[in-house]
Write an enzyme that holds these catalytic residues in place. Structure first.
Site, PDB file in Angstrom:
ATOM      1  CG  ASP A  94      -0.864  -7.424   2.205  1.00  0.00           C
ATOM      2  OD1 ASP A  94      -1.016  -7.172   3.339  1.00  0.00           O
ATOM      3  OD2 ASP A  94      -0.239  -6.472   1.648  1.00  0.00           O
ATOM      4  CG  ASP A 151       1.470  -2.844   6.858  1.00  0.00           C
ATOM      5  OD1 ASP A 151       2.224  -2.599   7.418  1.00  0.00           O
ATOM      6  OD2 ASP A 151       1.465  -2.524   5.515  1.00  0.00           O
TER       7      ASP A 151
HETATM    8  N1  GLY Z   1      -0.491  -2.811   3.537  1.00  0.00           N
HETATM    9  C1  GLY Z   1       0.475  -1.984   2.880  1.00  0.00           C
HETATM   10  C2  GLY Z   1       0.050  -0.526   3.291  1.00  0.00           C
HETATM   11  O1  GLY Z   1      -0.612  -0.317   4.091  1.00  0.00           O
HETATM   12  O2  GLY Z   1       0.423   0.282   2.275  1.00  0.00           O
END
Ligand code: GLY
Length: 385
Positions: A94, A151
């Site tokens: 992320d 994600d």
């Molecule tokens: N990227 C983690 C979530 O959407 O919770």
């Protein structure tokens, strides 16, 4: 009030509310408010994946208003995140969310060279997570060596951006490979998405498609679906490869069919049992941004303008329904959009609450919807993504 007037009124409310949060909280990094107040994530987890969103929201408001309060707090947050870079081991896929919204946004708007370097370093970290056998960017840390998740499509813009900056296709090609593997393993025939695919990290063979943050294996976690809508649309923006736009439309149509059933506010999982009713407002506003992105590209290539109009119309309806049902405009409480939900089975402090990325994507959608008809931003080229 017509739609445009309504949106402009909302933007005014956003600017005032966020300015009040800035005055009250200074340069803290917000996540979920407790009793109406954000705490500073720098005190609890400097590497937390959402730590860039508030700064990204501030850069968007700075681009609309030119108000230096937004800018200086965004700059402070960017510097605070240097500790996450130094400590390094808490970081994972992320880093796109964390540094596109802080350093890269800063660089795009101010030309700050140090910010550009931060962005390039983080792109390099992300590229280092690429698994050659399975052709994906691995998720999280620890034992999950062969995990890829939907994600991560939203982190690919950091790779695409870096490739453009250094005029070298390597990062972009890794991003494309990850998107292609996601088409293969994450997107299902009916347009819904798996959250997770587990791939043998040595051979690239698909091993399992387990449950993730949604209801269970084979269900349809709405925020994951929203990441796919926007993520594939962004892969199209950067690469021009039409299959990503087609995939974005496929997953978008599934999202639309489902959100229509609940008056344009998103359930947390589209394939969960009817009871209990769990919402996730963040999924709706993320998908709205994705729909606006798809609409833009369909118009640009002059393809299916009726469909483009439909996407824009649905994005507006999601924003309006979300604001009317879950908007919190209290001056004294932190957080704008309520009823976010971090995961289906999480029923603690992250269940039906304000979550910072809900506010970020809500703001992005409002600004982009207004901008279709009126010049409101100072730098028209600026885009967080
Ligand atoms: N990227 C983690 C979530 O959407 O919770």
């Amino acid at each position: 009030m017509d739609g445009q007037g309504y949106l402009e009124d909302i933007l005014d409310k956003i600017c005032k509310k966020i300015l009040r949060e800035c005055e009250r909280n200074g340069s803290i990094i917000p996540y979920i408010p407790e009793n109406g107040r954000y705490k500073d994530m720098a005190d609890s987890d400097i590497a937390w994946w959402t730590n860039g969103f508030f700064a990204g929201l501030l850069w968007q408001l700075y681009n609309v208003t030119g108000n230096h309060t937004y800018r200086s707090i965004a700059e402070d947050i960017e510097k605070k995140l240097d500790r996450a870079i130094d400590e390094y081991e808490g970081l994972y896929h992320d880093v796109g969310f964390m540094w596109m919204h802080t350093a890269v946004a800063d660089y795009k708007l101010t030309g700050n060279k140090q910010s550009r370097v931060r962005g390039l370093k983080m792109a390099n970290l992300l590229a280092g997570r690429y698994n050659v056998a399975g052709e994906f960017i691995r998720a999280w840390n620890g034992d999950m060596t062969g995990w890829m998740i939907v994600d991560c499509l939203m982190n690919l813009p950091l790779l695409y951006w870096a490739s453009g900056e250094i005029n070298d296709p390597r990062y972009m090609l890794m991003g494309k490979k990850h998107a292609d593997t996601a088409i293969r393993y994450i997107v299902r025939e009916d347009g819904s998405c798996n959250h997770i695919a587990i791939i043998d990290p040595y051979t690239g063979e698909l091993l399992d498609l387990p449950a993730g943050q949604g209801y269970g294996k084979g269900s349809s976690w709405s925020r994951g679906q929203a990441w796919a809508v926007y993520g594939f649309a962004l892969s199209y923006r950067y690469t021009g490869d039409k299959k990503y736009l087609d995939t974005a439309m496929k997953v978008a149509d599934y999202f639309i069919d489902n959100i229509k059933k609940t008056d344009y506010v998103s359930l947390c999982d589209f394939k969960a049992p009817k009871e209990p009713v769990y919402y996730d407002s963040t999924a709706g506003v993320i998908a709205a941004c994705g729909l606006i992105e798809i609409e833009h590209h369909l118009r640009e290539i002059n393809q299916d303008t009726k469909k483009a109009e439909e996407y824009g119309d649905i994005a507006y309806k999601i924003v309006e329904a979300t604001e009317k049902r879950f908007g919190n405009w209290s001056d004294e409480q932190d957080g704008m959009i309520m009823m976010g939900k971090a995961s289906y089975h999480g029923l603690g402090g992250d269940h039906h609450v304000n979550i910072i990325y809900g506010d970020f994507f809500f703001t992005e959608a409002v600004i982009k919807l207004i901008s279709k008809n009126k010049d409101i931003v100072n730098n028209k080229e600026f885009n967080i993504w």
